[in-house]
Write an enzyme that holds these catalytic residues in place. Structure first.
Site, PDB file in Angstrom:
ATOM      1  N   CYS A   1       0.792  -1.008  -0.113  1.00 48.01           N
ATOM      2  CA  CYS A   1       0.098  -0.007  -0.053  1.00 48.01           C
ATOM      3  C   CYS A   1       0.987   1.333  -0.025  1.00 48.01           C
ATOM      4  O   CYS A   1       2.049   1.215  -0.266  1.00 48.01           O
ATOM      5  CB  CYS A   1      -1.174  -0.060   1.086  1.00 48.01           C
ATOM      6  SG  CYS A   1       0.041  -0.107   2.797  1.00 48.01           S
TER       7      CYS A   1
ATOM      8  N   ASN B   1       2.484   1.230   4.150  1.00 47.56           N
ATOM      9  CA  ASN B   1       2.837   0.076   4.976  1.00 47.56           C
ATOM     10  C   ASN B   1       2.469   0.369   6.349  1.00 47.56           C
ATOM     11  O   ASN B   1       3.095  -0.103   7.355  1.00 47.56           O
ATOM     12  CB  ASN B   1       4.023  -0.407   4.571  1.00 47.56           C
ATOM     13  CG  ASN B   1       4.534  -1.680   5.215  1.00 47.56           C
ATOM     14  OD1 ASN B   1       5.424  -2.027   5.436  1.00 47.56           O
ATOM     15  ND2 ASN B   1       3.450  -2.467   5.021  1.00 47.56           N
TER      16      ASN B   1
ATOM     17  N   ASP C   1      -7.939   3.869   0.896  1.00 50.28           N
ATOM     18  CA  ASP C   1      -6.945   4.588   1.917  1.00 50.28           C
ATOM     19  C   ASP C   1      -7.823   5.088   3.061  1.00 50.28           C
ATOM     20  O   ASP C   1      -8.569   5.946   3.071  1.00 50.28           O
ATOM     21  CB  ASP C   1      -6.059   5.700   1.424  1.00 50.28           C
ATOM     22  CG  ASP C   1      -4.926   6.307   2.274  1.00 50.28           C
ATOM     23  OD1 ASP C   1      -5.217   5.850   3.445  1.00 50.28           O
ATOM     24  OD2 ASP C   1      -4.088   7.139   1.867  1.00 50.28           O
TER      25      ASP C   1
ATOM     26  N   CYS D   1      -1.324   0.575   7.360  1.00 52.77           N
ATOM     27  CA  CYS D   1      -2.498   0.550   7.433  1.00 52.77           C
ATOM     28  C   CYS D   1      -3.306  -0.900   6.737  1.00 52.77           C
ATOM     29  O   CYS D   1      -3.292  -1.817   7.202  1.00 52.77           O
ATOM     30  CB  CYS D   1      -3.459   1.711   7.226  1.00 52.77           C
ATOM     31  SG  CYS D   1      -3.404   3.216   8.121  1.00 52.77           S
ATOM     32  N   ARG D   2      -3.146  -0.677   5.504  1.00 49.94           N
ATOM     33  CA  ARG D   2      -3.913  -1.583   4.377  1.00 49.94           C
ATOM     34  C   ARG D   2      -2.897  -2.855   4.548  1.00 49.94           C
ATOM     35  O   ARG D   2      -3.320  -3.958   4.667  1.00 49.94           O
ATOM     36  CB  ARG D   2      -4.113  -1.134   3.319  1.00 49.94           C
ATOM     37  CG  ARG D   2      -5.538  -0.045   3.254  1.00 49.94           C
ATOM     38  CD  ARG D   2      -5.414   0.854   2.177  1.00 49.94           C
ATOM     39  NE  ARG D   2      -4.312   1.656   1.859  1.00 49.94           N
ATOM     40  CZ  ARG D   2      -4.018   2.304   0.716  1.00 49.94           C
ATOM     41  NH1 ARG D   2      -5.180   2.212  -0.178  1.00 49.94           N
ATOM     42  NH2 ARG D   2      -2.997   3.175   0.523  1.00 49.94           N
ATOM     43  N   SER D   3      -1.610  -2.695   3.694  1.00 48.47           N
ATOM     44  CA  SER D   3      -0.933  -4.004   3.696  1.00 48.47           C
ATOM     45  C   SER D   3      -0.562  -4.744   5.051  1.00 48.47           C
ATOM     46  O   SER D   3      -0.410  -5.868   4.818  1.00 48.47           O
ATOM     47  CB  SER D   3       0.142  -3.509   2.774  1.00 48.47           C
ATOM     48  OG  SER D   3       1.369  -2.541   3.115  1.00 48.47           O
TER      49      SER D   3
HETATM   50  P1  4NP Z   1      -1.881   2.869   4.086  1.00 44.45           P
HETATM   51  O1  4NP Z   1      -2.066   4.222   4.821  1.00 44.45           O
HETATM   52  O2  4NP Z   1      -1.146   3.135   2.667  1.00 44.45           O
HETATM   53  O3  4NP Z   1      -2.813   1.947   3.981  1.00 44.45           O
HETATM   54  O4  4NP Z   1      -0.495   2.373   5.194  1.00 44.45           O
HETATM   55  C1  4NP Z   1      -1.745   5.321   4.713  1.00 44.45           C
HETATM   56  C2  4NP Z   1      -0.519   5.757   5.488  1.00 44.45           C
HETATM   57  C3  4NP Z   1       0.085   6.833   5.590  1.00 44.45           C
HETATM   58  C4  4NP Z   1      -0.276   7.978   4.854  1.00 44.45           C
HETATM   59  C5  4NP Z   1      -1.258   7.804   3.962  1.00 44.45           C
HETATM   60  C6  4NP Z   1      -1.889   6.345   3.871  1.00 44.45           C
HETATM   61  N1  4NP Z   1       0.442   9.041   4.807  1.00 44.45           N
HETATM   62  O5  4NP Z   1       0.079   9.998   4.004  1.00 44.45           O
HETATM   63  O6  4NP Z   1       1.410   9.170   5.460  1.00 44.45           O
END
Ligand code: 4NP
Length: 158
Positions: free
Chosen positions: A10, A13, A128, A15-17
């Site tokens: 994702c 790294n 996201d 939240c989703r992955s």
């Molecule tokens: P992820 O979520 O891609 O599912 O881990 C996010 C984590 C951090 C950010 C965006 C999405 N960020 O903008 O820092």
């Protein structure tokens, strides 16, 4: 028999992955075939490198029995496209970024989108959840649970 090596990707790294990693690990454990899999996750960006999963994501995952233990790291194209059999992005931008990083056609052919394993559901991405509320984190887990079942069927079909 060679292990099946899966990398979930994702943006951050956190939240989703990492959640996909935990859901898939729990699934292969439940099926009794965990030893046949290597499952990891990574982010397109390295901004959160070294950090555990987002506390909100951990809390929602925990309610469903998943422990998010992975530590954030960025995708390492030179090694990851070699070391993994299948590389699974969570949204369309992840897929574009992975295609850009992939060194050759063999690498490009390893890239899939998570929701392509979600059967005939209406989901086209794992959205996201970072800037949203509780419902976004629950939706991530709903989509991942369905998609991991589909992915398992895809990988074990022969
Ligand atoms: P992820 O979520 O891609 O599912 O881990 C996010 C984590 C951090 C950010 C965006 C999405 N960020 O903008 O820092």
């Amino acid at each position: 028999m060679d292990k099946i090596r899966i990398l979930f990707v994702c943006l951050g790294n956190i939240c989703r992955s990492p959640s996909a990693e935990a859901v898939m690990k729990a699934l292969v454990e439940k099926k009794g075939v965990a030893s046949r899999f290597d499952i990891d996750s990574a982010g397109v960006i390295g901004y959160h490198e070294g950090n555990p999963a987002d506390a909100r994501m951990q809390r929602h995952a925990k309610k469903r029995g998943y422990n998010l233990t992975s530590i954030s790291r960025p995708v390492k194209p030179a090694v990851d496209f070699n070391n993994f059999d299948i590389i699974i992005g969570m949204d369309d931008q992840n897929i574009r970024d992975l295609l850009y990083m992939a060194p050759d056609d063999d690498a490009r052919n390893k890239i899939y989108k998570m929701t392509s394993f979600a059967g005939d559901s209406q989901w086209s991405e794992v959205p996201d959840p970072y800037y949203g509320g509780d419902a976004g984190f629950e939706l991530v887990l709903d989509i991942l649970e369905v998609s991991c079942e589909g992915l398992y069927g895809f990988l074990m079909k022969d």
